[in-house]
Design a protein around this motif. Structure first.
Motif, PDB file in Angstrom:
ATOM      1  N   GLN A  85       1.170  -0.979  -0.051  1.00  0.00           N
ATOM      2  CA  GLN A  85      -0.031  -0.322   0.290  1.00  0.00           C
ATOM      3  C   GLN A  85       0.603   1.529  -0.177  1.00  0.00           C
ATOM      4  OE1 GLN A  85      -3.694   0.297  -0.492  1.00  0.00           O
ATOM      5  NE2 GLN A  85      -3.425  -1.674  -0.394  1.00  0.00           N
ATOM      6  N   ARG A  97       1.974   1.677  -3.604  1.00  0.00           N
ATOM      7  CA  ARG A  97       1.137   1.790  -4.436  1.00  0.00           C
ATOM      8  C   ARG A  97       1.256   3.714  -4.485  1.00  0.00           C
ATOM      9  NH1 ARG A  97      -4.726  -0.767  -4.087  1.00  0.00           N
ATOM     10  NH2 ARG A  97      -4.995   1.368  -4.858  1.00  0.00           N
ATOM     11  N   SER A 147      -1.730 -17.883   4.037  1.00  0.00           N
ATOM     12  CA  SER A 147      -2.287 -18.237   4.638  1.00  0.00           C
ATOM     13  C   SER A 147      -2.276 -18.979   5.452  1.00  0.00           C
ATOM     14  CB  SER A 147      -4.140 -18.012   3.759  1.00  0.00           C
ATOM     15  OG  SER A 147      -4.529 -18.401   4.737  1.00  0.00           O
ATOM     16  N   ALA A 158      -0.805 -23.055  -3.043  1.00  0.00           N
ATOM     17  CA  ALA A 158      -1.902 -22.353  -2.773  1.00  0.00           C
ATOM     18  C   ALA A 158      -2.248 -21.354  -1.508  1.00  0.00           C
ATOM     19  CB  ALA A 158      -3.289 -23.852  -3.027  1.00  0.00           C
ATOM     20  N   LEU A 159      -1.922 -21.581  -0.504  1.00  0.00           N
ATOM     21  CA  LEU A 159      -1.910 -21.026   0.319  1.00  0.00           C
ATOM     22  C   LEU A 159      -0.928 -19.602  -0.006  1.00  0.00           C
ATOM     23  CD1 LEU A 159      -1.673 -23.482   3.251  1.00  0.00           C
ATOM     24  CD2 LEU A 159      -3.952 -22.337   2.092  1.00  0.00           C
ATOM     25  N   GLY A 195      -6.234 -13.300  10.651  1.00  0.00           N
ATOM     26  CA  GLY A 195      -5.264 -12.739   9.149  1.00  0.00           C
ATOM     27  C   GLY A 195      -6.363 -11.762   8.771  1.00  0.00           C
ATOM     28  N   THR A 196      -7.808 -11.453   9.127  1.00  0.00           N
ATOM     29  CA  THR A 196      -8.229 -10.437   8.782  1.00  0.00           C
ATOM     30  C   THR A 196      -8.345  -9.511   9.013  1.00  0.00           C
ATOM     31  OG1 THR A 196     -10.433  -9.604   8.025  1.00  0.00           O
ATOM     32  CG2 THR A 196     -10.013 -11.128  10.030  1.00  0.00           C
ATOM     33  N   HIS A 197      -8.014  -9.557  10.674  1.00  0.00           N
ATOM     34  CA  HIS A 197      -8.004  -7.938  11.046  1.00  0.00           C
ATOM     35  C   HIS A 197      -6.360  -7.943  10.551  1.00  0.00           C
ATOM     36  CE1 HIS A 197     -10.930  -8.753  13.469  1.00  0.00           C
ATOM     37  NE2 HIS A 197     -10.103  -9.699  14.464  1.00  0.00           N
ATOM     38  N   ASN A 257      -4.636  -8.366   7.769  1.00  0.00           N
ATOM     39  CA  ASN A 257      -4.611  -7.453   6.659  1.00  0.00           C
ATOM     40  C   ASN A 257      -4.866  -6.001   6.604  1.00  0.00           C
ATOM     41  OD1 ASN A 257      -4.149  -8.805   3.762  1.00  0.00           O
ATOM     42  ND2 ASN A 257      -5.013 -10.649   5.761  1.00  0.00           N
ATOM     43  N   LYS A 258      -5.942  -6.187   7.669  1.00  0.00           N
ATOM     44  CA  LYS A 258      -6.666  -4.313   7.214  1.00  0.00           C
ATOM     45  C   LYS A 258      -5.474  -3.534   8.242  1.00  0.00           C
ATOM     46  CE  LYS A 258     -11.966  -5.786   8.324  1.00  0.00           C
ATOM     47  NZ  LYS A 258     -12.155  -6.353   8.538  1.00  0.00           N
ATOM     48  N   LEU A 276      -3.293  -2.278   5.983  1.00  0.00           N
ATOM     49  CA  LEU A 276      -3.846  -1.498   4.758  1.00  0.00           C
ATOM     50  C   LEU A 276      -3.458  -0.024   5.137  1.00  0.00           C
ATOM     51  CD1 LEU A 276      -5.284  -1.951   1.799  1.00  0.00           C
ATOM     52  CD2 LEU A 276      -7.350  -1.565   3.233  1.00  0.00           C
ATOM     53  N   PRO A 330     -11.004   1.272  13.741  1.00  0.00           N
ATOM     54  CA  PRO A 330     -11.194   1.416  14.780  1.00  0.00           C
ATOM     55  C   PRO A 330     -11.018   0.294  15.471  1.00  0.00           C
ATOM     56  CG  PRO A 330     -12.850   1.094  13.052  1.00  0.00           C
ATOM     57  CD  PRO A 330     -11.361   1.238  12.049  1.00  0.00           C
ATOM     58  N   VAL A 389     -12.488  -4.101  16.912  1.00  0.00           N
ATOM     59  CA  VAL A 389     -12.253  -4.999  16.915  1.00  0.00           C
ATOM     60  C   VAL A 389     -13.910  -5.083  17.765  1.00  0.00           C
ATOM     61  CG1 VAL A 389     -10.545  -6.142  16.099  1.00  0.00           C
ATOM     62  CG2 VAL A 389     -11.855  -7.124  18.397  1.00  0.00           C
TER      63      VAL A 389
END
Lengths: 455, 455
Positions: free
Chosen positions: A21, A24, A45, A62-63, A307-309, A311-312, A315, A329, A331
Motif C-alpha cells: 500500500q 502504490r 494464509s 495455493a496458500l 488474518g482479516t485484522h 490485513n486491515k 492497509l 477503529p 474489533v
C-alpha cells in the motif's frame, strides 16, 4: 532529496500489505522499502494450513497469496531468511542476522513496521519437543505434519486444545482417516463460546466419532523406545497417540519490541493508536498478530490473531505511510469456524466477558433453521444472544449449526459496530426467500426473544 | 365489561400474526377475535409456491405454517370462505358474503385489521384468461399449475415477467423438464437490479438453457382450436407455449379500502403510521402486501410484497392491539432470490432509484469469491455498491453469484439501517475463515473500492 526508508519486519499479511500500500502511493525515488523475513515464505494464509493438511487444498503454494518474486517485481526489497535481532529505537536502526548463520548488519530506517506475528503456545511439559509433536503455524509446520502422516502405523491423533485451530485440526485428522482425541482443559471445547454453546459443538464432534476429553490438561508427552511420541498424559489418564497436534492458540511475538522498550499490553501485544502507530513512537507502526486491538463492545484491549485484522492493519499502515489517512477503529470479536459440517460463529462478548467488562445482561437462546422449514436442506441452528439490561444494546451473539449458520454472525457484527439494540434488530430488513431463510431469520428470532427479556 | 371486538380481514401472514399476538396478550373475555378469509387456507407461504411446483417441496400442506384448526384452538374465530365486501368506517362494521353464494351479514368491530394482501398483475391483453395461463399467488394457483403440467404434450413454458416470481418459476419449469422462455419488457431481467447486474443474471439463465427475451412485452395470448394457450405474441414475434406463467408481480389489494375512503398512496397501498395504524383512523390497522412502506434510504414510500414484512407488520399490530407498544420503522429494500445455483440479492437503492430520490452517488463493482480462493467450492461473486457523493453513506448493494452470495446482502441491510458510510464499512469485523470467506469479504472489497471512489 534522498528517499525516505521504510523497514518492515515480517513478510506476512500486515507487513506485505503495508509495504504494498505504501508502494502504490509512493514511488521508489520517494520511499525505499526493505522487508526482512526470517522464514522462507511471504503473504501466506496460516488459516488455510488445516485444509492443506486435510487434503482439501492441494499444496502450500495455493496458500501463498503473493510470492517473494511478485513483491520484488513491485519495487519492494524483500530479504527472506533474514532475522531482525534488535530494534534500536533511539538510533532509528534494526540489526539483522542471516538465517543460515551468516553475517549481522545494521540497517537504518525512517519508518518502521513491526509485523512479527505470533508464536504458538507450547505447554512447558516434558516430551513436548519429541518427534511426532507438531505446531500448526507456519508452512514448515504443515509440511512436517504431512510427513508425519506418511509414516507407517500412524493411526491415532491427539489434538491438544479445543479452540479454532484445535477443532479444525481434529477435522483434518479425521479426514486423513485417523482416530482423533481432542483434549481441552476447559469445561467444553471452543472456549470462545459459553459452555452451553460449547456443549453443542462437543456433541456434534462426538457424533463424528471424535473423542472429546475436557477438564483435562496435557501433563506430559510420553515417548516410546524410538524416542517418538506414544501417548499424552493427562489428569484423567494416558491417551495413546501416534501423532500430537498442538492447537493451544498463539501469543504475540513481541520479544524484539519488549527488548526495545516499546509499550506492551497485558496480553503481551504491542500497544498502538488508532492509526496503528506504536503508542508514543512517531514513525514506528505495528499490526497483525503482534498487537492488541480494542474491543468496541467491552472497551478493553485484546489479543486476537486473525488474518482479516492483520490485513486491515497493513492497509491502514500502508495508507498512512503513503501520505493518506486511515485508521483501524477496533474489533467486535467476530470469529467463524467449522468442524466437518458443523459451523461455529461468535461476535461480541460471551457471558464471562460481559461480566468482566462490568456489563449486566439478559440472554436468549433460540432454535431455528437455515432455510424455510419446508425447503430441502433446511438445517437446524442454535442462536444465543446477549443484550445489556436496561439499554437493550446488543452485546454478543453465538451460533452453532450446519450449512448457512456461521456467516449469519455478520449481521451481529454490523449491529454491534453500530451500537444497535436488540429491539432495533427485530425490525432489520434481512434477506428473505425460502432457500435462504425462514420468514423470520434465526438472528431476528433471537433478537425478538432477547428484546422480550430486556422488557 | 363487554369484550372489545377485533375483526381481521385476511388470514395470511399479517392477519394471523396480528390475531395471534393480540390473543397472547388478551384473553377471550377481554378481546373477541374474528377473522374473515375469502379463501380456504391460512398462514401459508406464497413465496414457497415455486418450490412446490418445482417438486422440491412435497405438497401444499408443507407451505401452511398454521392451520385454521390450530388458530381456532387458540381462541380465534376464523371463518374461511367468507369475503368482506364492504368496510363501514363511520359505522364501525364490515359486511361479509359467504363464498358459496350464501348470505350477507354485517359485523361490528372495535378494532379492525386490514390484511387483504395483493393481487397478481394481469396484463390486459387478449387471451390472458385462456386455459393454460397461470398466476402464482395462492395455493389454488399452485394446484392449477401442477394439474397443467400433468397434461399430455406440455413441453414449452413461457414465463411472462423476469422479476423474483418470474425467475423462480423459470427454474421450476426447468426442473419439471420443460423448455423455458422468459419474457421481460425491460432491458434485462431482474429489474430490481441495475441493468449491468441484471445482465449477469441473464447470462447465467441462458447458460442453464433458458431463453431470455428482453425489451418485449406480451401483446396477446394466442389459443389453439381447443381454446388452450398455444403461444404468446410479443413485440418480437410469437413464442410457442403449452403453458404460460404470469410473473409480473403484484399490486396491493385495496379495493375495499378505497371504497371505504381510507388513505392510499401513489402505488395503491394503504398509508399507515409507524404503529401500522391507518393514517388518521384510530383502531384501524393495516399491514403486509396491501400497505406502502417507508424506504429508509430514499425516504419515499414503496409497495413491497414480501412475507417477512407482512409478518413483522402483524407482530407490530398484534402487540399494539394487545396493549404493548411496537413500531415498524421501515425497510431498506432487501430482497434475495435464486435461479438454480445462481444467487441474486439487493438492498438499498439501485442507480435509477438513487437518482429519483435526488441522491448523487458513486458506484463500485468488484469480483470476488465466496470462500478463500484456494478452498474447495469457492464460487465467483460480483458485488456492486452505491455510495453517496460527499458523505460516503452507503446507498445500495447488489450481488450476483453462486452459493454463499445472496445472504451476504444482510451486511448491507444492517449498514444501511445504521446509516454507515462505506469508509466505516471497510473496517467491519466480519467473520473470516477459509471455508466461509476470503480474508477480505467480498462486501468489504466493494466497500474499499467505493470508499476510494468517494475520496
Amino acid at each position: 532529496m534522498a528517499a525516505e526508508r521504510l523497514v518492515v519486519i515480517g513478510a506476512d499479511a500486515t507487513g506485505m500489505s503495508a509495504a504494498s500500500q505504501a508502494r502504490r502511493r509512493r514511488g521508489p525515488d520517494d520511499l525505499e522499502i526493505v522487508v526482512f523475513e526470517r522464514g522462507r515464505h511471504t503473504s501466506y494464509s496460516a488459516c488455510g494450513i488445516p485444509y492443506w493438511i486435510s487434503g482439501q487444498v492441494s499444496g502450500a503454494d495455493a496458500l501463498v497469496a503473493r510470492t517473494a518474486q511478485e513483491h520484488r517485481s513491485r519495487g519492494i526489497d524483500l530479504r527472506l531468511g533474514t532475522e531482525v535481532t534488535e530494534i534500536d529505537v533511539a538510533g532509528r536502526r534494526v540489526r539483522t542476522r542471516d538465517a543460515d548463520g551468516g553475517g549481522e548488519a545494521w540497517h537504518r530506517f525512517d519508518q518502521l513496521v513491526i509485523a512479527t506475528g505470533a508464536v504458538p503456545v507450547r505447554p512447558p511439559v516434558s516430551g513436548i519437543d519429541a518427534p511426532g509433536v507438531y505446531g500448526v503455524q507456519t508452512l514448515g509446520d504443515g509440511e512436517a505434519v504431512l510427513r508425519g502422516l506418511e509414516r507407517d502405523g500412524v493411526r491415532r491423533a491427539v489434538v491438544v486444545g479445543g479452540g479454532y485451530i484445535g477443532v479444525e485440526m481434529a477435522e483434518a485428522m479425521l479426514r486423513r482417516g485417523l482416530s482423533v482425541t481432542l483434549l481441552d482443559r476447559g469445561e467444553q471445547p471452543m472456549s470462545t463460546l459459553d459452555p452451553d454453546m460449547g456443549l453443542l459443538v462437543r456433541k456434534a464432534m462426538e457424533g463424528m466419532g471424535i473423542e472429546v476429553v475436557t477438564g483435562a490438561e496435557a501433563r506430559a508427552v510420553l515417548t516410546g523406545p524410538d524416542g517418538r511420541v506414544r501417548a499424552v498424559a493427562t489428569d484423567t489418564g494416558e491417551r495413546p497417540a501416534d501423532l500430537v497436534v498442538l492447537g493451544l492458540g498463539v501469543r504475540p511475538d513481541t520479544e524484539l519490541a519488549r527488548a526495545a522498550g516499546l509499550p506492551l499490553g497485558d496480553a503481551g501485544g504491542l500497544l498502538t493508536d488508532r492509526a496503528q502507530r506504536v503508542r508514543g513512537h512517531e514513525g514506528i507502526w505495528a499490526g497483525g498478530d503482534c498487537v492488541e486491538v480494542l474491543n468496541l463492545v467491552s472497551g478493553a484491549l485484546q489479543h486476537i490473531a486473525l488474518g482479516t485484522h492483520a490485513n486491515k492493519h497493513g492497509l491502514v499502515i500502508g495508507a498512512n505511510i503513503g501520505g493518506d489517512y486511515a485508521t483501524f477503529p477496533g474489533v467486535v470479536g467476530t470469529a467463524v469456524s467449522k468442524v466437518c459440517d458443523v459451523e461455529i460463529a461468535r461476535s461480541g462478548l460471551k457471558e464471562s466477558q460481559a461480566r468482566a467488562a462490568g456489563l449486566r445482561y439478559v440472554t436468549a437462546v433460540v432454535e431455528s433453521t437455515s432455510r424455510a422449514g419446508y425447503y430441502p436442506g433446511a438445517a437446524p441452528m442454535t442462536v444465543k444472544m446477549l443484550a445489556e439490561r436496561g439499554s437493550g444494546r446488543l452485546l454478543g451473539v453465538q451460533i452453532v449449526g450446519r450449512e448457512g449458520a456461521a456467516k449469519r454472525v455478520d449481521v451481529a457484527a454490523v449491529a454491534l459496530t453500530a451500537g444497535m439494540t436488540v429491539e432495533q434488530m427485530t425490525a432489520l430488513d434481512l434477506g428473505y426467500a425460502p432457500p435462504f431463510s425462514p420468514v423470520w431469520d434465526p438472528v431476528l428470532v433471537a433478537a425478538r426473544k432477547a428484546a422480550g427479556a430486556v422488557r
